[in-house]
Enzyme design. Sequence first.
Site, PDB file in Angstrom:
ATOM      1  N   CYS A 148       2.978 -35.394 -76.963  1.00  0.00           N
ATOM      2  CA  CYS A 148       1.632 -35.195 -77.502  1.00  0.00           C
ATOM      3  C   CYS A 148       1.517 -35.877 -78.873  1.00  0.00           C
ATOM      4  O   CYS A 148       0.468 -36.435 -79.207  1.00  0.00           O
ATOM      5  CB  CYS A 148       1.316 -33.708 -77.633  1.00  0.00           C
ATOM      6  SG  CYS A 148       1.817 -32.740 -76.192  1.00  0.00           S
ATOM      7  N   CYS A 204      -0.655 -36.334 -68.103  1.00  0.00           N
ATOM      8  CA  CYS A 204      -1.206 -35.005 -68.368  1.00  0.00           C
ATOM      9  C   CYS A 204      -2.732 -35.041 -68.415  1.00  0.00           C
ATOM     10  O   CYS A 204      -3.372 -33.998 -68.441  1.00  0.00           O
ATOM     11  CB  CYS A 204      -0.659 -34.439 -69.681  1.00  0.00           C
ATOM     12  SG  CYS A 204      -1.080 -35.420 -71.116  1.00  0.00           S
TER      13      CYS A 204
HETATM   14 FE1  FES Z   1      -0.637 -34.176 -72.816  1.00  0.00          FE
HETATM   15 FE2  FES Z   1      -0.144 -32.573 -74.788  1.00  0.00          FE
HETATM   16  S1  FES Z   1       0.157 -32.149 -72.704  1.00  0.00           S
HETATM   17  S2  FES Z   1      -0.953 -34.537 -74.880  1.00  0.00           S
END
Ligand code: FES
Length: 141
Positions: free
Chosen positions: A103, A33
């Site tokens: 996360c 991400c």
């Molecule tokens: Fe990567 Fe939340 S989307 S830490």
Amino acid sequence: MYSEKVMDHFNNPRNVGEIENPSGVGTVGNAKCGDIMRIYLDIDNQGVIQDAKFKTFGCGAAVATSSMATELVKGKTVQEALSVTNKAVMEALDGLPPVKVHCSLLAEEAIHAALWDYAKKHHIGIAGLEEPVADIGQREE
Ligand code: FES
């Protein structure tokens, strides 16, 4: 979708910033991400975490989990800080949506990385602490 506590810690994050000359600092990211989290710890001679701060370049859940994680480790010994797992952080936030669980792993791993740095600098071992990985995206696979 998000609990009130998550929204509160996202809108009013606690412990944002840096600690000068920290006892330990840890930076981890998730290449999937692109989010990055850095946690600073100030640890006294008794091994008690006096202060914790964070800088997170990431999603709202990453900000909320760093905020809660830094709150939870303050006042704990370095050994007790290992109990601040991603599950403990999520519970304290009244849960996270399933797609956001990773996360909270970033928060757990950033704390571990900061503790690892502290242990290395002081030539001590913290029982149960494993060497953190810089990219937790690998760990989830
Ligand atoms: Fe990567 Fe939340 S989307 S830490």
